[in-house]
Design a protein around this motif. Sequence first.
Motif, PDB file in Angstrom:
ATOM      1  N   ARG A   1      23.382   2.087  34.894  1.00  0.00           N
ATOM      2  CA  ARG A   1      22.136   2.468  35.562  1.00  0.00           C
ATOM      3  C   ARG A   1      22.402   2.830  37.025  1.00  0.00           C
ATOM      4  O   ARG A   1      23.541   2.957  37.449  1.00  0.00           O
ATOM      5  CB  ARG A   1      21.124   1.324  35.444  1.00  0.00           C
ATOM      6  CG  ARG A   1      20.798   1.015  33.978  1.00  0.00           C
ATOM      7  CD  ARG A   1      19.867  -0.176  33.834  1.00  0.00           C
ATOM      8  NE  ARG A   1      19.703  -0.544  32.426  1.00  0.00           N
ATOM      9  CZ  ARG A   1      19.008  -1.585  32.004  1.00  0.00           C
ATOM     10  NH1 ARG A   1      18.398  -2.384  32.868  1.00  0.00           N
ATOM     11  NH2 ARG A   1      18.905  -1.842  30.711  1.00  0.00           N
ATOM     12  N   ASP A   2      21.339   2.973  37.795  1.00  0.00           N
ATOM     13  CA  ASP A   2      21.478   3.474  39.167  1.00  0.00           C
ATOM     14  C   ASP A   2      22.255   2.523  40.068  1.00  0.00           C
ATOM     15  O   ASP A   2      22.997   2.957  40.947  1.00  0.00           O
ATOM     16  CB  ASP A   2      20.085   3.713  39.778  1.00  0.00           C
ATOM     17  CG  ASP A   2      19.290   4.749  39.000  1.00  0.00           C
ATOM     18  OD1 ASP A   2      19.919   5.619  38.382  1.00  0.00           O
ATOM     19  OD2 ASP A   2      18.047   4.680  39.012  1.00  0.00           O
ATOM     20  N   LEU A   3      22.074   1.210  39.871  1.00  0.00           N
ATOM     21  CA  LEU A   3      22.697   0.214  40.734  1.00  0.00           C
ATOM     22  C   LEU A   3      23.594  -0.708  39.913  1.00  0.00           C
ATOM     23  O   LEU A   3      23.191  -1.182  38.854  1.00  0.00           O
ATOM     24  CB  LEU A   3      21.617  -0.614  41.446  1.00  0.00           C
ATOM     25  CG  LEU A   3      22.084  -1.758  42.358  1.00  0.00           C
ATOM     26  CD1 LEU A   3      22.891  -1.214  43.533  1.00  0.00           C
ATOM     27  CD2 LEU A   3      20.888  -2.557  42.867  1.00  0.00           C
ATOM     28  N   LEU A   4      24.795  -0.952  40.412  1.00  0.00           N
ATOM     29  CA  LEU A   4      25.734  -1.859  39.742  1.00  0.00           C
ATOM     30  C   LEU A   4      25.809  -3.159  40.527  1.00  0.00           C
ATOM     31  O   LEU A   4      26.161  -3.164  41.710  1.00  0.00           O
ATOM     32  CB  LEU A   4      27.116  -1.223  39.643  1.00  0.00           C
ATOM     33  CG  LEU A   4      28.198  -2.086  38.970  1.00  0.00           C
ATOM     34  CD1 LEU A   4      27.853  -2.316  37.502  1.00  0.00           C
ATOM     35  CD2 LEU A   4      29.576  -1.445  39.101  1.00  0.00           C
TER      36      LEU A   4
ATOM     37  N   PRO B   1      19.047   3.207  51.608  1.00  0.00           N
ATOM     38  CA  PRO B   1      19.111   4.455  50.829  1.00  0.00           C
ATOM     39  C   PRO B   1      20.499   4.689  50.255  1.00  0.00           C
ATOM     40  O   PRO B   1      21.507   4.367  50.900  1.00  0.00           O
ATOM     41  CB  PRO B   1      18.743   5.526  51.864  1.00  0.00           C
ATOM     42  CG  PRO B   1      19.063   4.900  53.194  1.00  0.00           C
ATOM     43  CD  PRO B   1      18.775   3.441  53.026  1.00  0.00           C
ATOM     44  N   ASP B   2      20.541   5.226  49.046  1.00  0.00           N
ATOM     45  CA  ASP B   2      21.799   5.541  48.362  1.00  0.00           C
ATOM     46  C   ASP B   2      22.639   4.303  48.048  1.00  0.00           C
ATOM     47  O   ASP B   2      23.844   4.395  47.848  1.00  0.00           O
ATOM     48  CB  ASP B   2      22.652   6.512  49.191  1.00  0.00           C
ATOM     49  CG  ASP B   2      21.935   7.816  49.473  1.00  0.00           C
ATOM     50  OD1 ASP B   2      21.228   8.286  48.569  1.00  0.00           O
ATOM     51  OD2 ASP B   2      22.071   8.336  50.588  1.00  0.00           O
ATOM     52  N   CYS B   3      22.016   3.150  48.030  1.00  0.00           N
ATOM     53  CA  CYS B   3      22.731   1.919  47.716  1.00  0.00           C
ATOM     54  C   CYS B   3      22.968   1.858  46.204  1.00  0.00           C
ATOM     55  O   CYS B   3      22.013   1.818  45.430  1.00  0.00           O
ATOM     56  CB  CYS B   3      21.910   0.718  48.188  1.00  0.00           C
ATOM     57  SG  CYS B   3      22.601  -0.883  47.793  1.00  0.00           S
ATOM     58  N   LYS B   4      24.229   1.859  45.792  1.00  0.00           N
ATOM     59  CA  LYS B   4      24.555   1.900  44.364  1.00  0.00           C
ATOM     60  C   LYS B   4      25.433   0.740  43.901  1.00  0.00           C
ATOM     61  O   LYS B   4      25.666   0.600  42.705  1.00  0.00           O
ATOM     62  CB  LYS B   4      25.258   3.223  44.032  1.00  0.00           C
ATOM     63  CG  LYS B   4      24.389   4.452  44.217  1.00  0.00           C
ATOM     64  CD  LYS B   4      25.117   5.713  43.796  1.00  0.00           C
ATOM     65  CE  LYS B   4      24.231   6.935  43.955  1.00  0.00           C
ATOM     66  NZ  LYS B   4      24.945   8.177  43.538  1.00  0.00           N
ATOM     67  N   LEU B   5      25.927  -0.059  44.824  1.00  0.00           N
ATOM     68  CA  LEU B   5      26.853  -1.133  44.456  1.00  0.00           C
ATOM     69  C   LEU B   5      26.596  -2.365  45.298  1.00  0.00           C
ATOM     70  O   LEU B   5      26.517  -2.287  46.530  1.00  0.00           O
ATOM     71  CB  LEU B   5      28.302  -0.684  44.661  1.00  0.00           C
ATOM     72  CG  LEU B   5      29.378  -1.765  44.549  1.00  0.00           C
ATOM     73  CD1 LEU B   5      29.489  -2.249  43.103  1.00  0.00           C
ATOM     74  CD2 LEU B   5      30.719  -1.251  45.045  1.00  0.00           C
TER      75      LEU B   5
ATOM     76  N   SER C   1      15.368  -4.520  38.896  1.00  0.00           N
ATOM     77  CA  SER C   1      16.041  -4.974  37.675  1.00  0.00           C
ATOM     78  C   SER C   1      16.096  -3.902  36.592  1.00  0.00           C
ATOM     79  O   SER C   1      17.061  -3.814  35.843  1.00  0.00           O
ATOM     80  CB  SER C   1      15.346  -6.228  37.135  1.00  0.00           C
ATOM     81  OG  SER C   1      13.983  -5.969  36.881  1.00  0.00           O
ATOM     82  N   GLU C   2      15.040  -3.068  36.504  1.00  0.00           N
ATOM     83  CA  GLU C   2      15.020  -2.048  35.451  1.00  0.00           C
ATOM     84  C   GLU C   2      16.023  -0.932  35.724  1.00  0.00           C
ATOM     85  O   GLU C   2      16.352  -0.159  34.828  1.00  0.00           O
ATOM     86  CB  GLU C   2      13.613  -1.460  35.324  1.00  0.00           C
ATOM     87  CG  GLU C   2      13.153  -0.577  36.467  1.00  0.00           C
ATOM     88  CD  GLU C   2      12.749  -1.350  37.721  1.00  0.00           C
ATOM     89  OE1 GLU C   2      12.487  -0.715  38.764  1.00  0.00           O
ATOM     90  OE2 GLU C   2      12.692  -2.599  37.633  1.00  0.00           O
ATOM     91  N   ARG C   3      16.549  -0.859  36.946  1.00  0.00           N
ATOM     92  CA  ARG C   3      17.527   0.176  37.298  1.00  0.00           C
ATOM     93  C   ARG C   3      18.888  -0.417  37.655  1.00  0.00           C
ATOM     94  O   ARG C   3      19.713   0.246  38.259  1.00  0.00           O
ATOM     95  CB  ARG C   3      17.011   1.011  38.479  1.00  0.00           C
ATOM     96  CG  ARG C   3      15.757   1.785  38.190  1.00  0.00           C
ATOM     97  CD  ARG C   3      15.429   2.786  39.290  1.00  0.00           C
ATOM     98  NE  ARG C   3      15.139   2.161  40.581  1.00  0.00           N
ATOM     99  CZ  ARG C   3      15.966   2.180  41.630  1.00  0.00           C
ATOM    100  NH1 ARG C   3      17.145   2.775  41.534  1.00  0.00           N
ATOM    101  NH2 ARG C   3      15.626   1.600  42.755  1.00  0.00           N
ATOM    102  N   THR C   4      19.112  -1.686  37.257  1.00  0.00           N
ATOM    103  CA  THR C   4      20.350  -2.371  37.646  1.00  0.00           C
ATOM    104  C   THR C   4      21.166  -2.790  36.437  1.00  0.00           C
ATOM    105  O   THR C   4      20.633  -3.381  35.495  1.00  0.00           O
ATOM    106  CB  THR C   4      20.023  -3.623  38.486  1.00  0.00           C
ATOM    107  OG1 THR C   4      19.274  -3.239  39.642  1.00  0.00           O
ATOM    108  CG2 THR C   4      21.300  -4.328  38.929  1.00  0.00           C
ATOM    109  N   SER C   5      22.452  -2.469  36.450  1.00  0.00           N
ATOM    110  CA  SER C   5      23.399  -2.958  35.445  1.00  0.00           C
ATOM    111  C   SER C   5      24.203  -4.104  36.050  1.00  0.00           C
ATOM    112  O   SER C   5      24.566  -4.060  37.230  1.00  0.00           O
ATOM    113  CB  SER C   5      24.353  -1.842  35.011  1.00  0.00           C
ATOM    114  OG  SER C   5      23.677  -0.844  34.292  1.00  0.00           O
TER     115      SER C   5
ATOM    116  N   GLN D   1      28.704  10.075  36.553  1.00  0.00           N
ATOM    117  CA  GLN D   1      27.442  10.201  37.278  1.00  0.00           C
ATOM    118  C   GLN D   1      27.621  10.907  38.611  1.00  0.00           C
ATOM    119  O   GLN D   1      26.730  11.614  39.078  1.00  0.00           O
ATOM    120  CB  GLN D   1      26.825   8.825  37.506  1.00  0.00           C
ATOM    121  CG  GLN D   1      26.247   8.189  36.250  1.00  0.00           C
ATOM    122  CD  GLN D   1      25.576   6.863  36.522  1.00  0.00           C
ATOM    123  OE1 GLN D   1      25.462   6.427  37.665  1.00  0.00           O
ATOM    124  NE2 GLN D   1      25.108   6.205  35.468  1.00  0.00           N
ATOM    125  N   SER D   2      28.793  10.726  39.218  1.00  0.00           N
ATOM    126  CA  SER D   2      29.045  11.376  40.509  1.00  0.00           C
ATOM    127  C   SER D   2      29.550  12.799  40.343  1.00  0.00           C
ATOM    128  O   SER D   2      29.763  13.507  41.328  1.00  0.00           O
ATOM    129  CB  SER D   2      30.064  10.566  41.315  1.00  0.00           C
ATOM    130  OG  SER D   2      31.334  10.596  40.680  1.00  0.00           O
TER     131      SER D   2
END
Length: 545
Positions: A57-60, A102-106, A121-125, A311-312
């Motif tokens: 998902r968007d955030l790991l 912004p752009d926080c992915k990890l 939570s719905e966008r976090t793995s 994704q990138s």
Amino acid sequence: MAFGGLALALALLVVSVNLLQVASSDGDHARCEGVVKGWAASVAGSEGKDGDKLSLRDLLFFLHIPRTGGRTYFHCFLKKLYTNAEECPRSYDKLRFDPSHPDCKLVVSHDDYSFMSKLPSERTSVVTILRNPVDRVFSTYEFSVEVAARFLVHPNLTSAKLMTSRVLTKSRAVSTLDIWPWKYLVPWMREDLFARRDARGIDKVRSSHRVNAYDVEDMVMPLHQYINDPVAHEIIHNGATFQITGLTNNSYLSGAHEVRHCVRKHPDLGHFVLQVAKSRLDRMLYVGLTEEHEESARLFAHMVGAQVLSQSGALNLDIKDNQPTGNDSHSSTLDPEDEETNEHLNSTHGSQNNRALNAADTVKNDHGKGNLTVGKLMEAYEGCISKLRKSQSNRRKISLRKVEGANFSKEARWQVPEAVLEQIISLNSLDMELYEHAKKIFTQEHLMLKIQQSTVIQHKQLTDQKGWIEMVCSSWSCSPWKVVLFGLGVTITIALIILALTTRRRTFKLKVLVVDKLPQMSNETIDCFARKRERNTRCHYVSLN
């Protein structure tokens, strides 16, 4: 008579007290059961089976259980997959964490699962790594001693605290003392080390008590004492289960302390907590095992790394690169006792040494992100952990010079009495069962990866076929009837080629037959076959016999 009556009264009093204690205990158990069940029910109600667990998902969120090798993944995988701008600010430091960046992915943190309350939570793995609980307790003890021993360069505990405070205030660096669980475990061990040094004399760095490295009583708190201390019960034992369920003493959940207290007091209630932990592992994108270090790394590269690159837009998938190579040797794989690299900077070494440690800790990415394949990611990882292993080994030797009797090693662990090992297993019963569950998930991940790779190969083959057809159609408009004629023509051509080959084979056999019979033919028959090219010529076989 009076004496007998007094004895009877005392006996009745003792019985009454025991009955009250039993009743109180039963009442407390019932109350705790309600607390734990209520918590488990609320978790089950708020967490459903949401979406495909295999899709990033968007955030790991890397849920880093201490002493499992997570820092290796952070520096040798994630630092190569995510840019500094994509990493959430102040990982490992919840006081300054800003999930709205912004752009926080990890985000990589020792914070427990309750940290998810601050994330979308719905966008976090979520990913994590588990380790054999006995080895994790050993490693936690060893690291506590290692970091605390660095402060022994100071003449006393007061000096160590003052100097550390000054350095951190000036540099604004994040110290090991800021991070859970070390902010509790290191000061505890540091005070103990100074007390033992004061008792034996500041100049004495060798122990006279040499049973084994984990029982050097005049130098370091023995392991058997360490595991029985209330601090260890609060933080270390069953730590993986409590961290995955969000019930540590570092939790964001207001009722976490009460639930944890009830489970510790009434171990039979632990199965409610364990069930939640297992369920959360089942829903994670990836679960690694420290003991299966090499295979865990390869799975992470394929299951997580490949999706980050995809994704990138940087993934250039090469199936050949993805396969294990002859260079995957155990020489670069970290041993269980030193797999965890540079677990944050401790500021007692001085700025020059800190810079050296940071240089070893932040291994640069030799491959540009846009040029990475899964195979190249694994190659970079292997080189990275080799450097980090060397750095960790050197740091450990320097740190333990002041407590020379504590020569921790894999071989030294064999000297620990069996009774101590059995006690560790007993105190970590929830973690032992959770670890077995993690091993089952690890096996399932292998199967899922094989299915994924098979699908990728089939897709690549279909894509190649489609590309060939599109190339043909680009010069010849592909209407349905033309496609049918083209297919029919190809079929007829193949049939004619097969027929020609079959006819030629039969002719060849006839020639062989004739040549084999020549010695038995008459001269007239031989002359006739020599003129066989003439049309309408028939030769009669005449034997010489």
